[in-house]
Design a protein around this motif. Structure first.
Motif, PDB file in Angstrom:
ATOM      1  N   ALA A 132       0.639  -1.049   0.071  1.00 51.19           N
ATOM      2  CA  ALA A 132      -0.074  -0.081  -0.287  1.00 51.19           C
ATOM      3  C   ALA A 132       0.838   1.065   0.134  1.00 51.19           C
ATOM      4  CB  ALA A 132      -0.641  -0.104   1.270  1.00 51.19           C
ATOM      5  N   VAL A 133       1.794   1.339   0.553  1.00 54.31           N
ATOM      6  CA  VAL A 133       2.394   2.228   0.905  1.00 54.31           C
ATOM      7  C   VAL A 133       4.042   1.957   0.172  1.00 54.31           C
ATOM      8  CG1 VAL A 133       4.214   4.368   2.456  1.00 54.31           C
ATOM      9  CG2 VAL A 133       2.344   3.252   3.451  1.00 54.31           C
ATOM     10  N   PRO A 134       4.662   2.548  -1.042  1.00 55.71           N
ATOM     11  CA  PRO A 134       5.820   2.344  -1.973  1.00 55.71           C
ATOM     12  C   PRO A 134       6.935   1.794  -0.924  1.00 55.71           C
ATOM     13  CG  PRO A 134       4.491   4.297  -3.270  1.00 55.71           C
ATOM     14  CD  PRO A 134       3.875   4.016  -1.511  1.00 55.71           C
ATOM     15  N   PRO A 135       7.341   0.820  -1.567  1.00 56.63           N
ATOM     16  CA  PRO A 135       8.721   0.918  -0.694  1.00 56.63           C
ATOM     17  C   PRO A 135       9.334   1.732  -0.599  1.00 56.63           C
ATOM     18  CG  PRO A 135       8.348  -0.818  -2.122  1.00 56.63           C
ATOM     19  CD  PRO A 135       6.432   0.178  -2.526  1.00 56.63           C
ATOM     20  N   GLU A 136       9.706   2.917  -1.853  1.00 53.28           N
ATOM     21  CA  GLU A 136      10.145   3.956  -2.121  1.00 53.28           C
ATOM     22  C   GLU A 136      10.081   5.215  -1.303  1.00 53.28           C
ATOM     23  OE1 GLU A 136       8.680   3.083  -4.464  1.00 53.28           O
ATOM     24  OE2 GLU A 136       9.611   2.491  -6.432  1.00 53.28           O
ATOM     25  N   VAL A 137       8.469   4.696  -0.984  1.00 53.54           N
ATOM     26  CA  VAL A 137       8.356   6.262  -0.016  1.00 53.54           C
ATOM     27  C   VAL A 137       8.515   5.398   1.395  1.00 53.54           C
ATOM     28  CG1 VAL A 137       6.225   7.367   1.021  1.00 53.54           C
ATOM     29  CG2 VAL A 137       6.407   6.892  -1.641  1.00 53.54           C
ATOM     30  N   ALA A 138       8.360   4.174   2.156  1.00 51.64           N
ATOM     31  CA  ALA A 138       8.352   3.768   3.080  1.00 51.64           C
ATOM     32  C   ALA A 138       9.840   3.873   3.802  1.00 51.64           C
ATOM     33  CB  ALA A 138       7.929   2.159   3.465  1.00 51.64           C
TER      34      ALA A 138
ATOM     35  N   TYR B 208       0.929  11.516   3.967  1.00 54.46           N
ATOM     36  CA  TYR B 208      -0.394  11.537   3.337  1.00 54.46           C
ATOM     37  C   TYR B 208      -1.460  12.694   4.947  1.00 54.46           C
ATOM     38  CZ  TYR B 208       1.071   7.487   1.222  1.00 54.46           C
ATOM     39  OH  TYR B 208       1.761   6.229   0.362  1.00 54.46           O
ATOM     40  N   SER B 209      -0.242  13.245   5.708  1.00 53.56           N
ATOM     41  CA  SER B 209      -1.991  13.709   6.861  1.00 53.56           C
ATOM     42  C   SER B 209      -1.124  14.924   6.273  1.00 53.56           C
ATOM     43  CB  SER B 209      -1.215  13.820   8.032  1.00 53.56           C
ATOM     44  OG  SER B 209      -1.520  11.969   8.102  1.00 53.56           O
ATOM     45  N   ASN B 210       0.121  14.817   5.570  1.00 52.32           N
ATOM     46  CA  ASN B 210       0.317  16.734   4.805  1.00 52.32           C
ATOM     47  C   ASN B 210       0.801  17.576   5.594  1.00 52.32           C
ATOM     48  OD1 ASN B 210      -0.466  16.327   2.560  1.00 52.32           O
ATOM     49  ND2 ASN B 210      -2.459  16.710   2.248  1.00 52.32           N
ATOM     50  N   THR B 211       1.139  16.455   7.100  1.00 46.74           N
ATOM     51  CA  THR B 211       1.728  17.730   7.913  1.00 46.74           C
ATOM     52  C   THR B 211       3.323  18.677   7.279  1.00 46.74           C
ATOM     53  OG1 THR B 211       3.793  16.283   8.644  1.00 46.74           O
ATOM     54  CG2 THR B 211       1.089  16.303   9.446  1.00 46.74           C
ATOM     55  N   ARG B 212       3.390  18.383   6.660  1.00 45.45           N
ATOM     56  CA  ARG B 212       5.157  19.616   5.822  1.00 45.45           C
ATOM     57  C   ARG B 212       5.733  19.489   7.787  1.00 45.45           C
ATOM     58  NH1 ARG B 212       5.336  20.446   1.482  1.00 45.45           N
ATOM     59  NH2 ARG B 212       7.117  22.136   2.067  1.00 45.45           N
ATOM     60  N   ALA B 213       6.257  18.229   7.914  1.00 45.25           N
ATOM     61  CA  ALA B 213       7.394  18.554   9.434  1.00 45.25           C
ATOM     62  C   ALA B 213       7.728  18.063   9.155  1.00 45.25           C
ATOM     63  CB  ALA B 213       5.998  18.873  10.431  1.00 45.25           C
ATOM     64  N   THR B 214       9.215  17.776  10.202  1.00 44.30           N
ATOM     65  CA  THR B 214       9.826  16.567   9.827  1.00 44.30           C
ATOM     66  C   THR B 214      11.259  16.784  11.345  1.00 44.30           C
ATOM     67  OG1 THR B 214      12.460  15.791   9.568  1.00 44.30           O
ATOM     68  CG2 THR B 214      11.926  18.210   8.365  1.00 44.30           C
ATOM     69  N   MET B 215      10.842  16.226  12.347  1.00 40.15           N
ATOM     70  CA  MET B 215      11.714  15.907  13.520  1.00 40.15           C
ATOM     71  C   MET B 215      12.338  15.235  13.351  1.00 40.15           C
ATOM     72  SD  MET B 215       9.995  18.087  15.315  1.00 40.15           S
ATOM     73  CE  MET B 215       7.955  18.154  15.085  1.00 40.15           C
TER      74      MET B 215
ATOM     75  N   GLY C 281       6.935   6.322  -6.629  1.00 37.36           N
ATOM     76  CA  GLY C 281       6.073   4.689  -6.428  1.00 37.36           C
ATOM     77  C   GLY C 281       6.389   3.843  -6.978  1.00 37.36           C
ATOM     78  N   TRP C 282       6.766   1.911  -6.149  1.00 37.47           N
ATOM     79  CA  TRP C 282       6.447   1.549  -7.184  1.00 37.47           C
ATOM     80  C   TRP C 282       7.298   1.274  -8.213  1.00 37.47           C
ATOM     81  CZ3 TRP C 282       1.717   4.069  -6.206  1.00 37.47           C
ATOM     82  CH2 TRP C 282       0.687   2.938  -4.754  1.00 37.47           C
ATOM     83  N   GLY C 283       8.440   2.441  -8.231  1.00 40.67           N
ATOM     84  CA  GLY C 283       9.212   2.160  -9.541  1.00 40.67           C
ATOM     85  C   GLY C 283       9.123   3.358 -10.506  1.00 40.67           C
TER      86      GLY C 283
ATOM     87  N   PRO D  19       0.939  15.046  -7.765  1.00 42.70           N
ATOM     88  CA  PRO D  19      -0.349  14.090  -7.147  1.00 42.70           C
ATOM     89  C   PRO D  19       0.407  12.992  -5.945  1.00 42.70           C
ATOM     90  CG  PRO D  19       1.136  13.338  -9.132  1.00 42.70           C
ATOM     91  CD  PRO D  19       1.284  14.810  -8.561  1.00 42.70           C
ATOM     92  N   TYR D  20      -0.804  11.837  -5.202  1.00 42.37           N
ATOM     93  CA  TYR D  20      -0.384  11.538  -4.749  1.00 42.37           C
ATOM     94  C   TYR D  20      -0.674   9.573  -4.698  1.00 42.37           C
ATOM     95  CZ  TYR D  20       0.857  14.239  -0.639  1.00 42.37           C
ATOM     96  OH  TYR D  20       1.892  14.843   0.460  1.00 42.37           O
ATOM     97  N   VAL D  21       0.534   8.762  -4.105  1.00 40.64           N
ATOM     98  CA  VAL D  21      -0.061   7.468  -4.296  1.00 40.64           C
ATOM     99  C   VAL D  21      -0.484   6.481  -2.910  1.00 40.64           C
ATOM    100  CG1 VAL D  21       1.401   7.594  -6.781  1.00 40.64           C
ATOM    101  CG2 VAL D  21       2.456   7.044  -4.431  1.00 40.64           C
ATOM    102  N   TYR D  22      -1.066   5.934  -3.414  1.00 36.69           N
ATOM    103  CA  TYR D  22      -1.173   4.962  -2.473  1.00 36.69           C
ATOM    104  C   TYR D  22      -2.166   3.695  -3.120  1.00 36.69           C
ATOM    105  CZ  TYR D  22      -2.542   2.842   2.256  1.00 36.69           C
ATOM    106  OH  TYR D  22      -2.960   2.247   3.536  1.00 36.69           O
ATOM    107  N   GLY D  23      -1.476   2.653  -2.305  1.00 33.00           N
ATOM    108  CA  GLY D  23      -2.566   0.931  -2.560  1.00 33.00           C
ATOM    109  C   GLY D  23      -2.135   0.408  -3.816  1.00 33.00           C
ATOM    110  N   GLY D  24      -2.043   0.531  -4.335  1.00 35.12           N
ATOM    111  CA  GLY D  24      -2.045   0.633  -5.608  1.00 35.12           C
ATOM    112  C   GLY D  24      -2.520   2.020  -6.998  1.00 35.12           C
ATOM    113  N   TYR D  25      -3.143   2.659  -6.370  1.00 36.18           N
ATOM    114  CA  TYR D  25      -3.793   4.310  -7.093  1.00 36.18           C
ATOM    115  C   TYR D  25      -2.870   5.204  -6.841  1.00 36.18           C
ATOM    116  CZ  TYR D  25      -8.053   1.908  -5.807  1.00 36.18           C
ATOM    117  OH  TYR D  25      -9.111   0.783  -6.217  1.00 36.18           O
TER     118      TYR D  25
END
Lengths: 559, 126
Positions: free
Chosen positions: A46-52, A65-72, A150-152, A188-194
């Motif tokens: 569901a979460v592309p390997p590259e993203v994970a 996916y929550s659109n936080t634009r935040a990094t700790m 995502g997904w290559g 765009p955003y990608v998730y779950g094959g979509y």
């Protein structure tokens, strides 16, 4: 109009429901568009390997996916931000209507993925800035655009009406799908094959070299939300934002564009979309004061909750009924859990050019709180007296134009006090596109000021404000105890998340209407306006010179 | 009803066309003042949101056109080059405006906000 206490807040919420046309509906079903058979994409993680694998970097437009634009996870904070130096730069040369860049780059596995406003895509080495591959289309796009991975694959919109997948390793085109009505205005955003993407309301401009660009708000054009098969580009489902029939006049009316990535609830599979304004606005010679489009003009200026598997509309809440003034609700929805009256509640927050931030119950769409930000003047009018010229705040570039950020239950929002003049006929415009340029051309940038606002998401209360002397479209990006933004002229500010004071600042090589990606010790930011538009990387300890800003605005007191 | 032979009428038409051509500098070209006035509409739709209707722009990213030495050069070629092909973050307008519209807007820019330079013709913007 700022809310200063709970009583005012509650009263305004009630008034909004009773009078302002807020329309909350649970939608039972939404018919599948003719000719589209619901299918499912091939099974993939569901979460592309590259993203994970890049979760600690910046693998999506708004990082997650929550659109936080935040990094700790990055190393940059208030104790070392002064050590930032210029690590590398890449000149940007491909200019469209809004310069060369209006998006967030991605950083994943040490590679930067960037799309300019001529649809061209680059993969660069984060360490050196060296180009790994480029895929050049030279198709003018309005923006904001930008890639997803995502997904290559790298997924992009072009500046005409095509959605394209590239091989992530070499940039070669794998597939292209034609969408309606026009593209080049959404990341765009990608998730779950979509692949989840949305289009603009306008007609591509046909030229001998198919060079892109579009005419905005052509009658009968609507933003459309798509769920595509990531493997083939096949359209699995779509959802047209403007109701069938185009509010009674398909030759004239349009709108409901999608401008930013959706929010995705990975627990429920719901996707959330903020939609754009209806058009013409305010009207034309033949049909002044939006007389061509009576009624609320669904689903413009609306928060949509759409099932990511089927395209079914689960709920919607229109926050600006029968908008007369381009007051979009276009922002990426931000997902969070807030403590509302002592109870944890899953919320989705929306924002836009209307200059009001909303929190909705994520399951029902009920408004939990709403907070106006910045100045408001004449924006509630439903009619302009014939022959009069009025100033509306927020104007065509006012309100919340650029992405917000969320960290530790505080939402960071950049808005603009920048009005636009209007007449009932759009200064005697003959069509919707002409009405747009009539107000844009008359909007005085010198009169504008950016306002950076921190909002407590548990209450909707404003914690502090910071004013800038000029308009600002640099969004909000949280990096540990700092939040970054930038003015239109390209002054970058690292603000204290405590009070909005400037901890560190610099002058970018160009003007900024784009947003940074941050990973480890590096910030990658496009500055796409001016004489020397540049994509640049700031890094702790880098030896390249930093140009100090010409002047700094003083912070104001918290309200 | 005319009693003149066809060849004589044709000759008169050609003479009138030649006179018009000499007066305006080019067959079909608008009078200069009309070209400048129509250039304002082109400017509003294509340039005003950045360079602003007072021509002052928004420095340093959108250059001030009022009194701008490149805009008001005796030789219009540099201004034509920038409008047609772009510069830095500014797009070129060669593909989105036709030669007449380009001539109108460049003539307008060279003759507004205190600028006073020669108008340009559509033959220069092709």
């Amino acid at each position: 109009m700022r809310l200063k206490n709970g009583v005012a807040f509650a009263g305004l919420t009630l008034l909004a429901f009773l009078f302002a046309g807020c329309q909350l509906f649970q939608d039972e079903t939404e018919p599948t568009p003719p000719g589209q058979q619901p299918t499912s994409p091939a099974e993939v993680p569901a979460v592309p390997p590259e993203v994970a694998a890049a979760a600690h970097e910046w693998p999506m437009g708004n990082r997650d996916y929550s659109n936080t634009r935040a990094t700790m996870d990055a190393q940059i904070d208030s104790t070392n931000v002064h050590e930032l130096g210029m690590a590398w730069t890449m000149p940007l040369t491909a200019a469209s209507d809004w310069g060369t860049a209006a998006s967030t780059p991605l950083i994943a596995n040490g590679i930067v993925y960037f799309q300019d406003l001529m649809t061209n895509v680059s993969a660069l080495d984060l360490e050196t800035g060296n180009i790994i591959w480029q895929q050049n289309y030279n198709r003018a796009a309005l923006g904001p655009n930008g890639p997803a991975i995502g997904w290559g694959k790298v997924f992009i919109q072009d500046g005409i009406n095509n959605f394209i997948a590239l091989d992530i390793d070499n940039g070669e085109e794998l597939w292209s799908t034609q969408l309606e009505p026009s593209t080049g205005t959404q990341q765009p955003y990608v998730y779950g094959g979509y692949v989840y993407t949305g289009t603009g309301a306008g007609k591509p401009v046909e030229g001998p070299e198919h060079s892109g660009g579009r005419q905005s708000y052509v009658g009968g054009t609507s933003g459309i939300v798509y769920g595509l098969d990531q493997e083939t580009g096949g359209i699995i489902w779509n959802f047209q934002v403007v109701e069938e029939g185009f509010w009674g006049d398909p030759d004239t009316n349009g709108g409901g564009a999608l401008w930013y990535p959706p929010g995705i609830d990975t627990d429920t599979g719901l996707t959330f979309w903020g939609t754009g304004n209806p058009a013409p606005f305010p009207g034309t010679v033949e049909q002044p004061n939006a007389s061509s489009r009576p009624g609320p003009n669904l689903y413009s200026n609306t928060m949509l909750a759409i099932d990511g598997s089927t395209g079914e509309l689960v709920w919607h809440n229109q926050v600006k009924s029968h908008d007369l003034f381009d007051l979009d609700f276009q922002g990426s929805p931000v997902l969070a859990t807030a403590l509302i009256d002592g109870q944890e509640r899953d919320v989705v927050m929306g924002w836009g050019k209307l200059g009001i931030v909303y929190a909705f119950d994520r399951q029902t769409g009920e408004i939990v709180w709403q907070t106006p930000v910045g100045e408001h003047q004449n924006d509630e009018l439903q009619e302009i007296p014939p022959g009069e010229e009025i100033l509306v705040i927020p104007g065509v570039w006012g309100g919340v134009e650029t992405p917000v950020a969320l960290a530790d239950s505080v939402l960071y929002v950049l808005t603009n006090n920048l009005g636009s003049p209007y007449t009932a006929t759009g200064f005697d415009s003959e069509n919707a596109a002409e009405a747009v340029t009539s107000s844009e051309g008359r909007t005085n940038l010198q009169d504008g000021e950016g306002v950076f606002v921190a909002i407590d998401i548990n209450t909707g209360d404003i914690l502090w404000e910071r004013h800038f002397e000029t308009p600002a479209f640099g969004g909000a990006t949280v990096v540990n105890d700092l939040v970054f933004t930038a003015t239109l002229g390209g002054t970058i500010h690292a603000l204290s998340r405590e009070d909005g004071s400037t901890v560190w600042s610099m002058q970018a090589p160009g003007g900024i209407i784009a947003w940074p990606a941050v990973a480890e010790d590096t910030i990658v930011w496009p500055a796409g306006l001016g004489r020397e538009p540049t994509l640049f990387a700031l890094r702790l300890g880098a030896e390249g010179d930093i140009v100090p800003p010409a002047a700094q605005a003083e912070p104001t007191e918290a309200p | 009803m005319s009693s003149w032979p066809v060849s004589r009428r044709l000759g008169i038409v050609l003479l009138v066309m030649l006179a018009c051509s000499m007066l305006s500098g080019c067959v079909g070209e608008q009078p200069v003042q009309q070209r400048i006035e129509e250039g304002r509409t082109v400017f509003l739709s294509n340039c005003g949101r950045c360079h602003q209707m007072d021509g002052k722009g928004f420095e340093p990213i959108y250059p001030n056109l009022a009194g701008n030495p490149i805009v008001t050069l005796h030789d219009a070629a540099p201004a034509i080059e920038i409008v047609l092909n772009g510069s830095g973050g500014m797009p070129g307008f060669r593909d989105s405006l036709d030669p007449e519209e380009l001539a109108q807007v460049i003539s307008y820019i060279r003759n507004s906000w205190g600028n006073n330079a020669s108008a340009v013709s559509s033959t220069e913007t092709r």
